[in-house]
Design a protein around this motif. Structure first.
Motif, short mmCIF file in Angstrom:
data_model
loop_
_atom_site.label_atom_id
_atom_site.label_comp_id
_atom_site.label_asym_id
_atom_site.label_seq_id
_atom_site.Cartn_x
_atom_site.Cartn_y
_atom_site.Cartn_z
N VAL A 304 1.04 -1.25 -0.08
CA VAL A 304 -0.04 0.01 0.06
C VAL A 304 0.88 1.36 0.00
O VAL A 304 1.68 1.43 0.86
N GLY A 305 0.85 2.02 -1.08
CA GLY A 305 1.80 3.21 -1.14
C GLY A 305 0.87 4.55 -1.42
O GLY A 305 0.08 4.56 -2.10
N MET A 306 1.35 5.37 -0.67
CA MET A 306 0.80 7.00 -0.71
C MET A 306 -0.78 6.80 -0.43
O MET A 306 -1.39 7.58 -1.11
N CYS A 307 -1.22 6.00 0.27
CA CYS A 307 -2.56 5.94 0.72
C CYS A 307 -2.76 6.27 2.17
O CYS A 307 -1.90 5.78 3.06
N VAL A 309 -4.37 5.38 5.33
CA VAL A 309 -4.78 3.88 5.95
C VAL A 309 -5.68 4.12 7.14
O VAL A 309 -5.06 4.96 8.20
N ASP A 310 -6.78 3.43 7.20
CA ASP A 310 -7.39 3.56 8.47
C ASP A 310 -7.16 2.24 9.40
O ASP A 310 -6.84 2.33 10.47
N ASN A 311 -7.22 1.01 8.70
CA ASN A 311 -6.92 -0.17 9.39
C ASN A 311 -6.35 -1.20 8.22
O ASN A 311 -7.12 -1.01 7.19
N VAL A 329 -0.71 7.62 4.84
CA VAL A 329 -1.12 8.83 5.29
C VAL A 329 -2.42 8.89 6.12
O VAL A 329 -3.46 9.07 5.80
N PRO A 330 -1.98 8.53 7.53
CA PRO A 330 -3.13 8.30 8.49
C PRO A 330 -3.64 9.51 8.82
O PRO A 330 -3.29 10.49 9.19
#
Length: 553
Positions: A304-307, A309-311, A329-330
């Motif tokens: 997962v890149g440049m996203c 993330v919630d969980n 990016v959380p």
């Protein structure tokens, strides 16, 4: 402009143009648009160019090399000369050999072989074909992919050429790379292409909507391409999967790459569930927060890149070996839960302050005791991003390391250039860290800036890692007088007498703000350590020098 880590700066988040409503979607565009803008700040005018350009660089770089190339040289000059007696011996070769030759040519060259001689006529129609639209365009037109805008002469040329090839050839298609058309201006062609590719058995499909806009609806015919083994999609809005037949599936799909795809979590779960042999899943720059639940008997690599993330919850993934997060990016502290993943060997780049770890049913905190139920013993390569000038970042590092007792290769990427008051006592008070004391053989410290807090950590590793064979320090380009800054390491009581200290200047600009990463290499099982792209075994950076830690710097 060098990209910044979006965790530290909103300036690197991808950008887009104004979104327009789309009829027939099960979610209103205004709702999706609100999520998109809130999570990424895409409507900020200053972010329009740099953010999207950075994303495009990584998305296009993730495209696999096509099996054919117009630049392939002849084996020798002798082979290019006609025979002295004028006899065409190549055309006398058996059909099977001639078909093999034609199948290795780009689409337009394969079609042209029919003009060589009657013997070649129609051969190109009987071999699997590769259609790569960028091979049609002149070299100077390829730079257009970094520029926003609508339909252009190059876009129209690429679309027309792809349409001609897909319609003329009966199939199957070895690969179809359709990445140069402004598909918002060619919706009818996009739908027709997917229908043809589905009917003619495409195996590798790369389908990217040349920006902008990013919210063009991907035709539902994509779900008919059941023959695909590799599928790369970029800059589309995925159609809802709720109304699809229960029989919908991708029975042969092994590699899936989604670049800036507007979709719901349930649609992503649908794709994973309906791909029974899927081995590699890559998501690049998802515009809304990601909540990923992994249940797959086949997945081996997830990145997962440049996203945002919630969980991420690894529920049941018995074959999963690699789980990578890069420039995540959380909005808040995201949770990563590791359930059943007995073969998980590589993790990173995790951020201890931003990624909360849950092992089994236990949320890991500083006070959580180490036990069989709170560790992940299978992990051998671990990479962390740490801001050594932020106490909340640093204080979770020992806690993380204790959860992975068998790590043999440890990468630490140093974020920021500040300073903290943490000293060696802090690390000693954290208690025994099994992987450091008994298993780590290779330690890589990236972007060393010469700060005391960084040096204290290096000294802790040197004095505790009994089996350490190699400590590699990649020095930030802004560091001056490296020898003086690293001198305290020579006075440390190294736990491993045979360890080599290797120092070299990083090739990555110090203001880049993120570790080096290549999505295609990370998903390649032959790449033994995707975190060590600058320190491949046997190929140290040319500026490296090896020091005996017992000598004087």
């Amino acid at each position: 402009m060098a990209p910044q880590n979006p965790r530290r700066s909103a300036g690197s988040r991808p950008a887009t143009t104004e979104l327009q409503p789309i009829d027939g979607m099960d979610v209103s565009m205004s709702e999706m648009e609100a999520d998109l803008r809130q999570s990424t700040g895409l409507d900020h005018p200053d972010l329009m160019g740099a953010g999207m350009a950075m994303f495009l660089v990584y998305m296009y770089a993730s495209i696999p090399n096509p099996p054919v190339s117009p630049a392939a040289p002849l084996a020798s000059a002798v082979a290019a000369r006609p025979p002295a007696d004028g006899v065409d011996r190549i055309s006398r070769l058996p059909d099977q050999i001639l078909r093999n030759v034609v199948s290795r040519l780009p689409a337009k060259d394969a079609a042209r072989t029919g003009a060589l001689a009657a013997r070649w006529r129609g051969l190109w129609l009987s071999v699997p074909l590769s259609v790569v639209d960028e091979q049609i365009l002149p070299r100077h037109a390829l730079t257009e992919r970094m520029a926003p805008g609508g339909d252009t002469i190059w876009s129209r040329l690429a679309v027309a050429a792809a349409s001609s090839a897909l319609e003329a050839h009966p199939g199957p298609f070895r690969c179809a790379h359709l990445t140069r058309g402004h598909m918002a201006s060619h919706e009818a062609e996009a739908k027709c292409w997917l229908q043809l590719l589905a009917a003619k058995g495409v195996q590798e499909l790369v389908f990217i909507n040349h920006p902008y806009p990013i919210n063009s609806p991907l035709p539902a015919e994509i779900f008919s391409c059941v023959s695909v083994t590799k599928l790369h999609l970029g800059l589309w809005m995925l159609p809802s999967t709720a109304a699809l037949p229960r029989s919908t599936r991708f029975p042969h799909l092994r590699e899936l790459v989604l670049g800036f795809i507007l979709m719901r979590d349930r649609d992503l779960a649908f794709l994973i569930e309906r791909s029974p042999v899927l081995e590699s899943l890559t998501m690049i720059a998802r515009p809304t927060m990601l909540s990923l639940r992994l249940v797959s008997r086949s997945l081996r690599c997830v990145q997962v890149g440049m996203c945002g993330v919630d969980n991420i919850t690894v529920v049941d993934a018995p074959c999963l070996e690699r789980l990578f997060l890069w420039m995540s990016v959380p909005e808040k502290r995201s949770r990563i839960k590791i359930g059943h993943a007995p073969k998980l060997r590589m993790l990173g780049y995790w951020q201890p302050a931003d990624h909360e770890l849950e092992v089994g049913s236990t949320v890991i905190k500083e006070s959580t005791k180490v036990s069989l139920s709170t560790v992940v013993p299978s992990v051998q390569i671990l990479a962390l991003e740490v801001q050594f000038d932020v106490r909340n970042d640093v204080k979770m590092v020992p806690t993380f390391l204790k959860r992975f007792p068998n790590v043999e290769t440890l990468h630490i990427y140093s974020q920021g250039a500040g300073e903290s008051k943490l000293d060696l006592k802090f690390w000693l008070d954290a208690g025994p860290i099994e992987c450091v004391q008994s298993h780590v053989k290779k330690f890589v410290f990236q972007e060393f800036r010469g700060k005391r807090s960084e040096l204290v950590f290096l000294k802790f590793i040197a004095e505790r890692a009994q089996f350490l064979q190699k400590m590699i320090v990649m020095v930030s380009s802004s560091v001056h007088d490296v020898n003086a800054k690293l001198k305290p390491l020579t006075s440390a009581k190294w736990a491993s007498e045979g360890c080599k200290l290797i120092v070299f200047k990083s090739s990555v600009p110090s203001n880049r703000g993120a570790p080096l990463w290549v999505f295609s290499m990370a998903s390649d099982s032959s790449c033994r350590d995707p975190f060590g792209l600058e320190t491949a075994d046997g190929e140290l950076n040319r500026d490296a020098y090896v020091l005996d830690h017992s000598s004087t710097l």
